[in-house]
Structure formats: C-alpha cells, structure tokens
Design a protein around this motif. Structure first.
Motif, PDB file in Angstrom:
ATOM      1  N   GLY A 143     -59.564  78.522 -57.662  1.00 29.74           N
ATOM      2  CA  GLY A 143     -60.236  77.236 -57.793  1.00 29.74           C
ATOM      3  C   GLY A 143     -60.061  76.592 -59.149  1.00 29.74           C
ATOM      4  O   GLY A 143     -60.866  75.748 -59.557  1.00 29.74           O
ATOM      5  N   LEU A 144     -59.007  76.960 -59.858  1.00 34.63           N
ATOM      6  CA  LEU A 144     -58.771  76.408 -61.189  1.00 34.63           C
ATOM      7  C   LEU A 144     -58.027  75.087 -61.093  1.00 34.63           C
ATOM      8  O   LEU A 144     -57.189  74.886 -60.214  1.00 34.63           O
ATOM      9  CB  LEU A 144     -57.957  77.392 -62.031  1.00 34.63           C
ATOM     10  CG  LEU A 144     -58.593  78.769 -62.263  1.00 34.63           C
ATOM     11  CD1 LEU A 144     -57.631  79.685 -63.003  1.00 34.63           C
ATOM     12  CD2 LEU A 144     -59.906  78.639 -63.028  1.00 34.63           C
ATOM     13  N   GLU A 145     -58.337  74.189 -61.998  1.00 31.36           N
ATOM     14  CA  GLU A 145     -57.619  72.912 -62.048  1.00 31.36           C
ATOM     15  C   GLU A 145     -56.276  73.132 -62.737  1.00 31.36           C
ATOM     16  O   GLU A 145     -56.209  73.689 -63.829  1.00 31.36           O
ATOM     17  CB  GLU A 145     -58.439  71.879 -62.811  1.00 31.36           C
ATOM     18  CG  GLU A 145     -57.784  70.506 -62.841  1.00 31.36           C
ATOM     19  CD  GLU A 145     -58.634  69.481 -63.557  1.00 31.36           C
ATOM     20  OE1 GLU A 145     -58.142  68.362 -63.771  1.00 31.36           O
ATOM     21  OE2 GLU A 145     -59.787  69.813 -63.911  1.00 31.36           O
ATOM     22  N   GLU A 146     -55.229  72.663 -62.096  1.00 29.62           N
ATOM     23  CA  GLU A 146     -53.883  72.901 -62.605  1.00 29.62           C
ATOM     24  C   GLU A 146     -53.480  71.843 -63.622  1.00 29.62           C
ATOM     25  O   GLU A 146     -53.485  70.647 -63.324  1.00 29.62           O
ATOM     26  CB  GLU A 146     -52.880  72.896 -61.449  1.00 29.62           C
ATOM     27  CG  GLU A 146     -53.120  73.990 -60.432  1.00 29.62           C
ATOM     28  CD  GLU A 146     -52.217  73.838 -59.237  1.00 29.62           C
ATOM     29  OE1 GLU A 146     -51.074  74.354 -59.298  1.00 29.62           O
ATOM     30  OE2 GLU A 146     -52.623  73.198 -58.251  1.00 29.62           O
ATOM     31  N   THR A 147     -53.147  72.300 -64.806  1.00 26.69           N
ATOM     32  CA  THR A 147     -52.603  71.437 -65.853  1.00 26.69           C
ATOM     33  C   THR A 147     -51.464  72.203 -66.515  1.00 26.69           C
ATOM     34  O   THR A 147     -51.706  73.104 -67.320  1.00 26.69           O
ATOM     35  CB  THR A 147     -53.673  71.064 -66.900  1.00 26.69           C
ATOM     36  OG1 THR A 147     -54.791  70.473 -66.240  1.00 26.69           O
ATOM     37  CG2 THR A 147     -53.107  70.088 -67.920  1.00 26.69           C
ATOM     38  N   TYR A 148     -50.242  71.867 -66.143  1.00 27.14           N
ATOM     39  CA  TYR A 148     -49.087  72.633 -66.603  1.00 27.14           C
ATOM     40  C   TYR A 148     -48.369  71.885 -67.717  1.00 27.14           C
ATOM     41  O   TYR A 148     -48.090  70.691 -67.597  1.00 27.14           O
ATOM     42  CB  TYR A 148     -48.124  72.903 -65.453  1.00 27.14           C
ATOM     43  CG  TYR A 148     -48.728  73.742 -64.352  1.00 27.14           C
ATOM     44  CD1 TYR A 148     -49.012  75.091 -64.569  1.00 27.14           C
ATOM     45  CD2 TYR A 148     -49.032  73.188 -63.115  1.00 27.14           C
ATOM     46  CE1 TYR A 148     -49.568  75.866 -63.570  1.00 27.14           C
ATOM     47  CE2 TYR A 148     -49.592  73.963 -62.110  1.00 27.14           C
ATOM     48  CZ  TYR A 148     -49.868  75.298 -62.340  1.00 27.14           C
ATOM     49  OH  TYR A 148     -50.426  76.059 -61.353  1.00 27.14           O
ATOM     50  N   GLY A 149     -48.056  72.602 -68.779  1.00 28.60           N
ATOM     51  CA  GLY A 149     -47.285  72.023 -69.877  1.00 28.60           C
ATOM     52  C   GLY A 149     -45.801  72.196 -69.637  1.00 28.60           C
ATOM     53  O   GLY A 149     -45.358  73.216 -69.082  1.00 28.60           O
ATOM     54  N   ILE A 150     -45.033  71.221 -70.066  1.00 29.31           N
ATOM     55  CA  ILE A 150     -43.593  71.282 -69.851  1.00 29.31           C
ATOM     56  C   ILE A 150     -42.968  72.454 -70.618  1.00 29.31           C
ATOM     57  O   ILE A 150     -42.035  73.095 -70.135  1.00 29.31           O
ATOM     58  CB  ILE A 150     -42.933  69.941 -70.256  1.00 29.31           C
ATOM     59  CG1 ILE A 150     -41.467  69.947 -69.831  1.00 29.31           C
ATOM     60  CG2 ILE A 150     -43.079  69.674 -71.744  1.00 29.31           C
ATOM     61  CD1 ILE A 150     -40.801  68.606 -70.010  1.00 29.31           C
ATOM     62  N   ALA A 151     -43.522  72.743 -71.813  1.00 29.25           N
ATOM     63  CA  ALA A 151     -42.983  73.861 -72.599  1.00 29.25           C
ATOM     64  C   ALA A 151     -43.223  75.184 -71.879  1.00 29.25           C
ATOM     65  O   ALA A 151     -42.349  76.048 -71.832  1.00 29.25           O
ATOM     66  CB  ALA A 151     -43.618  73.881 -73.982  1.00 29.25           C
ATOM     67  N   GLN A 152     -44.417  75.340 -71.290  1.00 29.11           N
ATOM     68  CA  GLN A 152     -44.733  76.571 -70.577  1.00 29.11           C
ATOM     69  C   GLN A 152     -43.879  76.706 -69.312  1.00 29.11           C
ATOM     70  O   GLN A 152     -43.444  77.811 -68.955  1.00 29.11           O
ATOM     71  CB  GLN A 152     -46.224  76.608 -70.220  1.00 29.11           C
ATOM     72  CG  GLN A 152     -47.154  76.837 -71.398  1.00 29.11           C
ATOM     73  CD  GLN A 152     -47.262  75.627 -72.312  1.00 29.11           C
ATOM     74  OE1 GLN A 152     -47.129  74.489 -71.856  1.00 29.11           O
ATOM     75  NE2 GLN A 152     -47.487  75.877 -73.594  1.00 29.11           N
TER      76      GLN A 152
END
Length: 256
Positions: A143-152
C-alpha cells in the motif's frame, strides 16, 4: 641472460603494458563521447518501453539527468571497449604463445562482442523486467505510494544488465583456457561445487538486495557454467583426437 638484460626485459614489458592501457583508455573515452550523442535516443527508447510504463520517473537532484546520460554513455562505451580490451590483452600475451595458440585466441575476439550483446539483451529483456515487476508488486501490496527517481531506476537497471553481460563471457573464457590446456572438462566437473559457490556469491554481490534478483541472476550463471563445461569437453575431445593423430603419424614415421 644477464641481470641487466632481464631488467630491461621487465621494463620493456611494463612499457608495452602501459601502451596497451593507454590505447584502451583512448577507446573508452571515445566511446563515452559517442555514447553521449547516442544517450538521448537510447533514453527515449528505455523510458518508452513497456518496462517503464505504469509509473512516472522523477528527478530528485540537479545531477540526476546528467548522471543518467553518463550511465548510458558508459554502457555504450563498454560495448566497444570490452572486445578491444580482449584484443589488447591478446596482443600483449601473444608473443609468449605458439602460433596455433595465437590464431585460436584471435578467433575468439569477435565472439566477445557478440556474447556481451547477448548478455545485455538477456539481462534487459528477461531478468530486469522480472526483477522490476517483483519489486513493484511488493511495493503495491504494502500500500505504499510509488515515487520512483530516474537515478534509482537506471541504477537498478544497470546493476543487473552490465554485470550479467560481462558474465556472459564465461563460456568463451573457459573455451580459451581449455584451448591453452589450462582447463579441461574433468577439472571443471571436479570443482563444480566450488564454482557454484563462487557464482552464487557473485550473483548476490552484483544484484540489488532482494531475493528475486539474486535468484534471477544465479540461475543463468549456473546454466552458463554447465554450458561452459560442455564447450570445454568439445574442445578437449578435439585436442585428444589431434594428439592421437600426431602420435599415430609419428609411429608410422618411426616404423618406415
């Protein structure tokens, strides 16, 4: 041979090695420059592929965009540099090899490029999507909100793709060492358990810290090892046949 001549020989070898290293660095830097020009279309392909659909990539640092371009250009440079490194290594050690060994080693150089590309394709189109899907499914199940960094995102990708591409050279390395009679299939089967341990350790070290990534990299490495044993057996049988033919020819010559 005098001590002075031996020292000069060592100096000559070090000079030759330095020259080869400089050549490799020049090709690597040239590859980086070419990679920077290719980075934008490659980036567009990667982020518009099906793998990247379903979530938005974010930049959390002013350097994320530059870092992403550098990672892509480094991957492009490695594609060109890895076979060139192998060729320079061959050129450095070839004076100490017999003519047959030099010819056999030189024939392997083009396959270094082919296996590297195959490794990258396998890692990107098979291993990476499975690892990405698994990690995303775990995140969503919590149930986590997804926020993905381009570097990751690109660090995760290249941490799987590049090491696996390099490890795809294992069969070629085993064939080459078998050709030089350093390895043989009997020895490879004898050290199988130790080789498995080393390959599992490598898979755990080079992959992100999750079980599925370790598993997805370990299985191909073990398959590559067994495939390498088969190739070594093929080369070894040809060597035995050639040795027997030479021995038979020698016996006929002695009898005549």
């Amino acid at each position: 041979m005098s001590l002075e001549s031996e020292e000069m020989s060592v100096v000559d070898h070090l000079t030759e090695l330095r020259k080869r290293i400089i050549y490799v660095l020049i090709v690597f830097v040239a590859g980086l420059v070419v990679g920077l020009f290719c980075a934008k279309p490659i980036y567009n392909y990667l982020i518009h592929a099906d793998l990247a659909e379903g979530f938005v990539l974010h930049a959390f640092s002013f350097w994320d965009g530059i870092g992403m371009y550098m990672k892509i250009s480094m991957a492009v440079s490695l594609v060109a540099t890895v076979p060139f490194i192998v060729y320079q290594l061959w050129a450095f050690i070839s004076p100490g090899l017999r003519q047959a060994e030099r010819s056999a080693a030189l024939r392997y150089v083009p396959y270094v490029f082919i296996l590297f590309l195959l490794g990258m394709a396998f890692a990107y189109y098979i291993v990476f999507p499975m690892a990405l899907s698994f990690t995303i499914s775990i995140t969503r199940s919590m149930g986590l909100e997804e926020t993905y960094g381009i570097a990751q995102y690109f660090s995760f990708m290249f941490s799987l793709v590049l090491p696996l591409a390099l490890l795809f050279e294992l069969p070629l390395l085993v064939m080459f060492l078998t050709k030089l009679r350093i390895l043989n299939p009997l020895r490879l089967r004898k050290i199988r358990r130790y080789a498995y341990f080393v390959l599992v350790f490598i898979a755990v070290v080079i992959t992100p810290p999750d079980f599925i990534s370790d598993f997805l990299v370990t299985i191909p490495l073990l398959v590559l090892y067994e495939f390498s044993v088969l190739l070594s057996a093929f080369v070894f049988r040809k060597q035995l046949a050639a040795d027997m033919a030479r021995e038979a020819a020698y016996v006929r010559k002695e009898d005549s």
